[in-house]
Design an enzyme around this catalytic site. Structure first.
Site, PDB file in Angstrom:
ATOM      1  N   SER A 181       0.865  -1.178   0.000  1.00  0.00           N
ATOM      2  CA  SER A 181       0.000   0.000   0.000  1.00  0.00           C
ATOM      3  C   SER A 181       0.902   1.227   0.000  1.00  0.00           C
ATOM      4  O   SER A 181       2.083   1.115   0.354  1.00  0.00           O
ATOM      5  CB  SER A 181      -0.835  -0.024   1.290  1.00  0.00           C
ATOM      6  N   TYR A 211      -1.889  -1.699  10.254  1.00  0.00           N
ATOM      7  CA  TYR A 211      -2.016  -1.941   8.805  1.00  0.00           C
ATOM      8  C   TYR A 211      -0.751  -1.471   8.090  1.00  0.00           C
ATOM      9  O   TYR A 211      -0.158  -2.208   7.293  1.00  0.00           O
ATOM     10  CB  TYR A 211      -3.246  -1.189   8.287  1.00  0.00           C
ATOM     11  N   LYS A 240       2.156  -3.786   6.105  1.00  0.00           N
ATOM     12  CA  LYS A 240       2.540  -3.582   4.702  1.00  0.00           C
ATOM     13  C   LYS A 240       4.030  -3.254   4.590  1.00  0.00           C
ATOM     14  O   LYS A 240       4.706  -3.721   3.673  1.00  0.00           O
ATOM     15  CB  LYS A 240       1.677  -2.476   4.076  1.00  0.00           C
TER      16      LYS A 240
HETATM   17  N1  NAP Z   1      -8.508  -0.367  -1.775  1.00  0.00           N
HETATM   18  C1  NAP Z   1      -7.449   0.356  -1.485  1.00  0.00           C
HETATM   19  O1  NAP Z   1      -7.511   1.598  -1.513  1.00  0.00           O
HETATM   20  C2  NAP Z   1      -6.154  -0.321  -1.126  1.00  0.00           C
HETATM   21  C3  NAP Z   1      -5.030   0.497  -1.001  1.00  0.00           C
HETATM   22  C4  NAP Z   1      -3.813  -0.098  -0.699  1.00  0.00           C
HETATM   23  C5  NAP Z   1      -3.719  -1.459  -0.519  1.00  0.00           C
HETATM   24  N2  NAP Z   1      -4.827  -2.230  -0.633  1.00  0.00           N
HETATM   25  C6  NAP Z   1      -4.670  -3.677  -0.452  1.00  0.00           C
HETATM   26  O2  NAP Z   1      -5.194  -4.343  -1.574  1.00  0.00           O
HETATM   27  C7  NAP Z   1      -5.553  -5.675  -1.220  1.00  0.00           C
HETATM   28  C8  NAP Z   1      -6.909  -5.994  -1.818  1.00  0.00           C
HETATM   29  O3  NAP Z   1      -7.890  -5.202  -1.151  1.00  0.00           O
HETATM   30  P1  NAP Z   1      -9.119  -4.514  -1.896  1.00  0.00           P
HETATM   31  O4  NAP Z   1      -8.918  -3.056  -1.812  1.00  0.00           O
HETATM   32  O5  NAP Z   1      -9.359  -5.159  -3.190  1.00  0.00           O
HETATM   33  O6  NAP Z   1     -10.291  -4.813  -0.826  1.00  0.00           O
HETATM   34  P2  NAP Z   1     -11.423  -5.920  -0.751  1.00  0.00           P
HETATM   35  O7  NAP Z   1     -12.414  -5.700  -1.847  1.00  0.00           O
HETATM   36  O8  NAP Z   1     -11.931  -5.850   0.649  1.00  0.00           O
HETATM   37  O9  NAP Z   1     -10.652  -7.278  -1.011  1.00  0.00           O
HETATM   38  C9  NAP Z   1      -9.952  -7.959  -0.012  1.00  0.00           C
HETATM   39  C10 NAP Z   1     -10.315  -9.417  -0.089  1.00  0.00           C
HETATM   40  O10 NAP Z   1      -9.526 -10.130   0.890  1.00  0.00           O
HETATM   41  C11 NAP Z   1     -10.400 -11.025   1.551  1.00  0.00           C
HETATM   42  N3  NAP Z   1      -9.957 -11.371   2.896  1.00  0.00           N
HETATM   43  C12 NAP Z   1      -9.946 -10.578   3.996  1.00  0.00           C
HETATM   44  N4  NAP Z   1      -9.512 -11.271   5.056  1.00  0.00           N
HETATM   45  C13 NAP Z   1      -9.247 -12.528   4.621  1.00  0.00           C
HETATM   46  C14 NAP Z   1      -8.787 -13.717   5.245  1.00  0.00           C
HETATM   47  N5  NAP Z   1      -8.533 -13.767   6.561  1.00  0.00           N
HETATM   48  N6  NAP Z   1      -8.618 -14.820   4.485  1.00  0.00           N
HETATM   49  C15 NAP Z   1      -8.899 -14.798   3.163  1.00  0.00           C
HETATM   50  N7  NAP Z   1      -9.375 -13.711   2.517  1.00  0.00           N
HETATM   51  C16 NAP Z   1      -9.541 -12.587   3.235  1.00  0.00           C
HETATM   52  C17 NAP Z   1     -11.727 -10.289   1.607  1.00  0.00           C
HETATM   53  O11 NAP Z   1     -12.775 -11.189   1.893  1.00  0.00           O
HETATM   54  P3  NAP Z   1     -14.140 -10.643   2.568  1.00  0.00           P
HETATM   55  O12 NAP Z   1     -14.906 -10.039   1.447  1.00  0.00           O
HETATM   56  O13 NAP Z   1     -14.748 -11.867   3.140  1.00  0.00           O
HETATM   57  O14 NAP Z   1     -13.736  -9.636   3.622  1.00  0.00           O
HETATM   58  C18 NAP Z   1     -11.788  -9.663   0.235  1.00  0.00           C
HETATM   59  O15 NAP Z   1     -12.344 -10.550  -0.711  1.00  0.00           O
HETATM   60  C19 NAP Z   1      -5.482  -5.728   0.302  1.00  0.00           C
HETATM   61  O16 NAP Z   1      -4.316  -6.402   0.693  1.00  0.00           O
HETATM   62  C20 NAP Z   1      -5.421  -4.272   0.715  1.00  0.00           C
HETATM   63  O17 NAP Z   1      -4.725  -4.101   1.927  1.00  0.00           O
HETATM   64  C21 NAP Z   1      -6.055  -1.682  -0.922  1.00  0.00           C
END
Ligand code: NAP
Length: 264
Positions: A141, A154, A158
């Site tokens: 991130s 968090y 990261k």
């Molecule tokens: N969106 C942003 O702005 C952003 C920015 C920087 C980094 N990121 C990173 O990008 C990655 C993807 O996130 P996203 O933004 O696409 O959000 P998201 O839509 O919430 O996707 C995250 C996925 O991970 C799953 N997950 C959470 N805990 C888990 C566990 N214990 N075991 C297995 N699966 C699990 C979630 O399942 P559930 O639906 O059941 O919760 C969800 O499907 C993450 O690592 C996040 O930290 C996101």
């Protein structure tokens, strides 16, 4: 990395960037293993992948369960024989001040975002070395590069990925292992809704910052471009990425801004 006719394991594929990257890769007739803790979301992603003409296997896997990671990776390797790319997106975020956050919440976030990610990489790495190489991608991130209010654990989880996977790469370049660290800014996904609040419950809101970010589909195209080129770091997002350059080249400006940043 060429996506055609290769095999990829994508975690966090039920939602957000993991889902969109899996769908983007499936346009290349690849073989995909998709995992997440959300079975219904996984099945929805799988049907789009099949419609795009790629093969898909779904695995419900909780990244905080180290035994399940071992068992599932052994089962998957048995089934498919080789994994050319392991792309990890599963993760949870945080919306709580250091002073309010019980240590159990810090452990939970590290368990999923750091220990789960390294456990799965360790489980797959020997087979990649034995087959002559492979690509590992992990999702950091912007706050994996600098601290940010309401994100202490968090941000730490990261940051830890950078140290671990840069070391893994330094040890394994000779084995043709490639590492890409994905660095998203603010992407429109559910990440803030499922973030842990100070009680360890779901925060439940879409942050304004998130809502104004680029779409998961656009992020996926940026990510896939970076993965194809095997870039060591892939920046993903819009104008918010400017903070990275401020932190790197003008650290004193970052420290002044950090106390004024709007964290939601
Ligand atoms: N969106 C942003 O702005 C952003 C920015 C920087 C980094 N990121 C990173 O990008 C990655 C993807 O996130 P996203 O933004 O696409 O959000 P998201 O839509 O919430 O996707 C995250 C996925 O991970 C799953 N997950 C959470 N805990 C888990 C566990 N214990 N075991 C297995 N699966 C699990 C979630 O399942 P559930 O639906 O059941 O919760 C969800 O499907 C993450 O690592 C996040 O930290 C996101």
């Amino acid at each position: 990395m060429n996506f055609d006719n290769n095999t990829f394991w994508i975690t966090g594929a039920a939602s957000g960037m993991g889902r969109s990257v899996a769908i983007e890769i499936s346009k290349s007739r690849a073989r995909l293993i998709i995992s997440d803790r959300d079975a219904a979301g996984l099945n929805a992603t799988a049907s789009i992948i099949k419609n795009n003409g790629s093969e898909v296997i779904t695995e419900v896997l909780d990244m905080s369960d180290s035994n399940a990671i071992k068992e599932t990776s052994a089962k998957v390797l048995d089934l498919v024989g080789r994994i050319d790319g392991l792309y990890q997106f599963a993760g949870i975020s945080q919306r709580s001040l250091v002073i309010d956050t019980p240590i159990e919440n810090d452990h939970r976030i590290m368990e999923i975002n750091y220990f789960g990610v390294i456990a799965l990489a360790k489980a797959v790495l020997p087979s990649m070395i034995a087959q002559g190489g492979g690509q590992l991608a992990v999702t950091s991130s912007l706050v994996g590069k600098f601290g940010f209010p309401l994100r202490s654990a968090y941000s730490a989880s990261k940051h830890a990925l950078h140290g671990y996977f840069e070391s893994l790469l330094a040890e394994n370049s000779k084995n043709n292992i490639r590492v890409s660290i994905l660095i998203p800014g603010r992407i429109q996904t559910n990440i803030s809704k499922f973030a842990l609040d100070k009680e360890g419950k779901e925060y439940g809101k879409m942050d304004e910052g998130q809502a104004n970010g680029i779409s998961a589909e656009k992020a996926a195209r940026q990510i896939c471009r970076g993965l194809r080129k095997e870039k060591n770091e892939v920046l993903v997002g819009g104008k918010e990425l400017m903070m990275l350059y401020i932190r790197r080249f003008f650290p004193s400006v970052y420290y002044k801004l950090a106390v004024k940043l709007k964290p939601t």
